[in-house]
Design a protein around this motif. Structure first.
Motif, PDB file in Angstrom:
ATOM      1  N   ALA A   1      49.206  33.185  87.504  1.00  0.00           N
ATOM      2  CA  ALA A   1      48.724  31.812  86.569  1.00  0.00           C
ATOM      3  C   ALA A   1      47.255  32.088  86.431  1.00  0.00           C
ATOM      4  O   ALA A   1      46.751  31.427  85.481  1.00  0.00           O
ATOM      5  CB  ALA A   1      49.285  30.613  87.393  1.00  0.00           C
ATOM      6  N   ASN A   2      46.550  32.272  87.651  1.00  0.00           N
ATOM      7  CA  ASN A   2      44.980  31.936  87.775  1.00  0.00           C
ATOM      8  C   ASN A   2      44.417  33.040  86.872  1.00  0.00           C
ATOM      9  O   ASN A   2      43.355  33.037  86.281  1.00  0.00           O
ATOM     10  CB  ASN A   2      44.512  31.915  89.113  1.00  0.00           C
ATOM     11  N   ALA A   3      45.056  34.160  86.813  1.00  0.00           N
ATOM     12  CA  ALA A   3      44.339  35.404  85.926  1.00  0.00           C
ATOM     13  C   ALA A   3      44.469  35.047  84.530  1.00  0.00           C
ATOM     14  O   ALA A   3      43.454  35.216  83.781  1.00  0.00           O
ATOM     15  CB  ALA A   3      45.211  36.397  86.165  1.00  0.00           C
ATOM     16  N   VAL A   4      45.351  34.366  83.990  1.00  0.00           N
ATOM     17  CA  VAL A   4      45.467  34.034  82.505  1.00  0.00           C
ATOM     18  C   VAL A   4      44.226  32.985  82.400  1.00  0.00           C
ATOM     19  O   VAL A   4      43.702  32.892  81.347  1.00  0.00           O
ATOM     20  CB  VAL A   4      46.810  33.230  82.044  1.00  0.00           C
ATOM     21  N   SER A   5      44.255  31.957  83.169  1.00  0.00           N
ATOM     22  CA  SER A   5      43.247  30.904  83.198  1.00  0.00           C
ATOM     23  C   SER A   5      41.931  31.381  83.326  1.00  0.00           C
ATOM     24  O   SER A   5      40.861  31.122  82.387  1.00  0.00           O
ATOM     25  CB  SER A   5      43.432  29.861  84.108  1.00  0.00           C
ATOM     26  N   ALA A   6      41.362  32.472  84.019  1.00  0.00           N
ATOM     27  CA  ALA A   6      40.158  33.030  84.208  1.00  0.00           C
ATOM     28  C   ALA A   6      39.832  33.678  82.997  1.00  0.00           C
ATOM     29  O   ALA A   6      38.752  33.867  82.634  1.00  0.00           O
ATOM     30  CB  ALA A   6      40.237  33.904  85.236  1.00  0.00           C
ATOM     31  N   VAL A   7      40.735  34.437  82.328  1.00  0.00           N
ATOM     32  CA  VAL A   7      40.472  35.018  80.949  1.00  0.00           C
ATOM     33  C   VAL A   7      40.246  33.922  79.729  1.00  0.00           C
ATOM     34  O   VAL A   7      39.252  34.230  78.919  1.00  0.00           O
ATOM     35  CB  VAL A   7      41.474  36.088  80.692  1.00  0.00           C
ATOM     36  N   LEU A   8      41.011  33.072  79.958  1.00  0.00           N
ATOM     37  CA  LEU A   8      40.843  31.931  78.648  1.00  0.00           C
ATOM     38  C   LEU A   8      39.655  31.075  78.954  1.00  0.00           C
ATOM     39  O   LEU A   8      39.085  30.805  77.713  1.00  0.00           O
ATOM     40  CB  LEU A   8      42.037  31.012  78.863  1.00  0.00           C
ATOM     41  N   SER A   9      39.139  30.743  80.054  1.00  0.00           N
ATOM     42  CA  SER A   9      38.168  29.657  80.064  1.00  0.00           C
ATOM     43  C   SER A   9      36.806  30.183  79.278  1.00  0.00           C
ATOM     44  O   SER A   9      36.237  29.498  78.440  1.00  0.00           O
ATOM     45  CB  SER A   9      37.595  29.623  81.684  1.00  0.00           C
ATOM     46  N   PRO A  10      36.248  31.504  79.854  1.00  0.00           N
ATOM     47  CA  PRO A  10      35.154  31.735  78.958  1.00  0.00           C
ATOM     48  C   PRO A  10      35.430  31.998  77.472  1.00  0.00           C
ATOM     49  O   PRO A  10      34.410  31.885  76.698  1.00  0.00           O
ATOM     50  CB  PRO A  10      34.647  33.256  79.665  1.00  0.00           C
ATOM     51  N   VAL A  11      36.505  32.264  77.076  1.00  0.00           N
ATOM     52  CA  VAL A  11      36.991  32.433  75.723  1.00  0.00           C
ATOM     53  C   VAL A  11      36.936  31.432  74.973  1.00  0.00           C
ATOM     54  O   VAL A  11      36.405  31.157  73.755  1.00  0.00           O
ATOM     55  CB  VAL A  11      38.191  33.413  75.574  1.00  0.00           C
ATOM     56  N   LEU A  12      37.689  30.134  75.560  1.00  0.00           N
ATOM     57  CA  LEU A  12      37.643  29.046  75.004  1.00  0.00           C
ATOM     58  C   LEU A  12      36.487  28.215  74.876  1.00  0.00           C
ATOM     59  O   LEU A  12      35.951  27.511  73.862  1.00  0.00           O
ATOM     60  CB  LEU A  12      38.788  28.135  75.677  1.00  0.00           C
ATOM     61  N   VAL A  13      35.316  28.336  75.837  1.00  0.00           N
ATOM     62  CA  VAL A  13      34.347  27.911  75.980  1.00  0.00           C
ATOM     63  C   VAL A  13      33.323  28.197  75.058  1.00  0.00           C
ATOM     64  O   VAL A  13      32.636  27.497  74.506  1.00  0.00           O
ATOM     65  CB  VAL A  13      33.545  27.749  77.434  1.00  0.00           C
ATOM     66  N   TYR A  14      33.085  29.390  74.798  1.00  0.00           N
ATOM     67  CA  TYR A  14      32.012  30.104  74.194  1.00  0.00           C
ATOM     68  C   TYR A  14      32.571  30.768  72.725  1.00  0.00           C
ATOM     69  O   TYR A  14      32.174  30.135  71.578  1.00  0.00           O
ATOM     70  CB  TYR A  14      31.340  31.335  75.191  1.00  0.00           C
ATOM     71  N   PRO A  15      33.293  31.867  72.388  1.00  0.00           N
ATOM     72  CA  PRO A  15      33.713  32.333  71.212  1.00  0.00           C
ATOM     73  C   PRO A  15      34.406  31.238  70.476  1.00  0.00           C
ATOM     74  O   PRO A  15      33.987  31.047  69.199  1.00  0.00           O
ATOM     75  CB  PRO A  15      34.421  33.449  71.749  1.00  0.00           C
ATOM     76  N   VAL A  16      35.461  30.743  70.990  1.00  0.00           N
ATOM     77  CA  VAL A  16      36.042  29.384  70.284  1.00  0.00           C
ATOM     78  C   VAL A  16      35.394  28.452  70.211  1.00  0.00           C
ATOM     79  O   VAL A  16      35.461  27.876  69.177  1.00  0.00           O
ATOM     80  CB  VAL A  16      37.560  29.311  70.925  1.00  0.00           C
ATOM     81  N   GLY A  17      34.429  28.194  71.050  1.00  0.00           N
ATOM     82  CA  GLY A  17      33.565  26.824  70.748  1.00  0.00           C
ATOM     83  C   GLY A  17      33.797  25.674  71.064  1.00  0.00           C
ATOM     84  O   GLY A  17      33.259  24.550  70.732  1.00  0.00           O
ATOM     85  N   LEU A  18      34.933  25.705  71.993  1.00  0.00           N
ATOM     86  CA  LEU A  18      35.361  24.200  72.464  1.00  0.00           C
ATOM     87  C   LEU A  18      34.239  23.679  73.785  1.00  0.00           C
ATOM     88  O   LEU A  18      34.541  22.612  73.888  1.00  0.00           O
ATOM     89  CB  LEU A  18      36.729  24.432  73.180  1.00  0.00           C
ATOM     90  N   GLY A  19      33.439  24.414  74.342  1.00  0.00           N
ATOM     91  CA  GLY A  19      32.615  23.975  75.173  1.00  0.00           C
ATOM     92  C   GLY A  19      33.414  23.364  76.646  1.00  0.00           C
ATOM     93  O   GLY A  19      34.166  24.269  77.055  1.00  0.00           O
TER      94      GLY A  19
END
Length: 443
Positions: free
Chosen positions: A176-194
């Protein structure tokens, strides 16, 4: 299942091996969530001090709202361990079923209440409306939806520890946490959700973790039907555990509130220190979790003498671990804060709290280990009383004086260190006696 602890005393070497095996499993499970939060804090930290401060305030409110997780996790472990020690594994797993029903119901209620009051709660901690408060509110409104999932994962860990299943929770939590750890930087920066990207990543981990633990419970339990009688008895244990946890949360929420009123740099540095503290505290808690399982099983198997031997054995290991972490953090006083922020002002404030943080770790290691002993024994009334006294007598006065007399962030952390020290004295006194080591299964 991994086997049970017998009712007769065991040789020192097998006891140590079992203790370390259970601690190692708990260590991995406990490390996964705070390690993800450390990564998340580092990701958000480079958005700037407002986003980092908002995460700090939002995470503090989330911690308060999840206080009920203490009893669905630790209360379930102690009750399940007693049944397991008495050779009644099905009833031990049944404690997990009822704890999961409670987790789901209570979690849904808290989501509704939390969404209504999220604005005032974040404003109270952030010192009023402003950029930090708005950032905290936006993060919390998303993350809060996953609260039932958090409680279901805690209930799942509780019953698995009680029956000494050491491998399965490791796999589930890491997934569960591996999925979240991958998603966090992706959603914050490339996707631009901050900052909102961090909240969505948290939510993904909470939902996935709940699904995985419920699947395991369905395979292990003879029945998933709710039992109001068992749930009622769990709530009795939960009352004292919640009082204890509320005292903890009030102390740390008050610290965050005082730090936020000192300035944005102070609350941002406090968030860094707090995440490191929670990360380290949960790792030290791995010995406490082993103690809960082993002490509960020993008392369930009518061997109080063995339980008392385990108490001091696990206490020594907790102290050694606390000393080890203190040495590591002392060596990293300059480098570690830089991993979380490039803001010179925040780094300076982190250095001001650093040595208080380091100094409290050895005492914390012993306190957490003895916490596990008394939790396993079900001596939660004493623990609740002691925690309230430590908060009122030791922490609260120093925290308020830090703001009034201008002691700065170091004064806040001096209060937190005093909170730990008072609990240390009380725990050692209690465990030296015999009133906590009552034999037999739970009601």
């Amino acid at each position: 299942m991994d086997g049970s602890v017998g009712p007769v005393s065991q040789p020192e070497a097998p006891t140590t091996r079992r203790l370390l095996a259970l601690s190692a499993s708990a260590f991995v499970v406990l490390a996964a969530e705070p390690l993800y939060l450390l990564v998340d804090t580092a990701v958000v930290g480079h958005l700037g001090r407002i986003s980092l401060g908002g995460l700090g305030v939002g995470a503090a409110v989330m911690g308060l709202l999840t206080v009920v997780g203490t009893f669905v996790e630790y209360g379930t472990t102690s009750r399940a361990a007693r049944w397991f020690g008495a050779g009644q594994t099905e009833r031990a797993v049944g404690e997990g079923v009822q704890a999961s029903w409670l987790a789901l119901g209570i979690g849904l209620v808290i989501v509704v209440i939390g969404e209504i009051f999220v604005g005032p709660l974040t404003a109270a901690l952030a010192g009023g409306a402003g950029p930090t408060q708005r950032a905290a509110e936006s993060w919390l409104r998303i993350a809060l939806v996953g609260l039932p999932g958090i409680l279901l994962v805690l209930a799942g860990n509780g019953w698995m520890r009680g029956v000494q299943r050491t491998r399965e929770p490791v796999v589930l939590v890491l997934a569960a946490n591996a999925v979240s750890a991958v998603l966090s930087p992706v959603l914050v920066y490339p996707v631009g959700l901050g900052l909102a990207g961090s909240a969505w990543a948290n939510l993904a981990a909470q939902v996935l973790g709940a699904v995985l633990f419920l699947t395991s419970l369905r395979r292990a339990a003879p029945s998933l039907r709710p039992d109001l009688g068992v749930m009622r008895r769990q709530l009795v244990v939960g009352r004292d555990l919640i009082i204890r946890s509320v005292a903890f949360q009030i102390a740390f929420l008050s610290a965050a509130g005082v730090a936020s009123r000192m300035g944005t740099a102070q609350i941002a540095a406090h968030q860094i220190g707090l995440q490191l503290w929670e990360f380290t505290a949960l790792l030290l808690d791995s010995f406490a979790i082993a103690a809960q399982s082993l002490v509960g099983a020993a008392l369930g198997g009518a061997d109080a003498a063995y339980a008392r031997t385990l108490a001091w054995q696990v206490g020594r290991w907790g102290l050694y671990a606390g000393l080890g972490f203190a040495v590591l953090y002392a060596a990293g006083w300059s480098l570690v804060p830089r991993a979380f922020t490039s803001d010179a002002g925040v780094q300076h404030q982190a250095h001001l709290l650093w040595w208080w943080f380091v100094a409290m770790l050895p005492a914390a290691g012993l306190v957490f280990a003895l916490d596990g002993v008394l939790l396993g024994a079900g001596d939660v009334g004493f623990m609740a009383w002691l925690t309230v006294v430590a908060g009122v007598v030791a922490f609260a006065p120093l925290n308020l004086l830090a703001l009034r007399l201008g002691w700065g962030i170091g004064g806040v952390w001096a209060g937190l260190a005093a909170f730990v020290l008072v609990r240390l004295v009380g725990m050692v006194w209690r465990v030296r006696g015999t009133r906590w080591s009552v034999e037999g299964v739970v009601g």
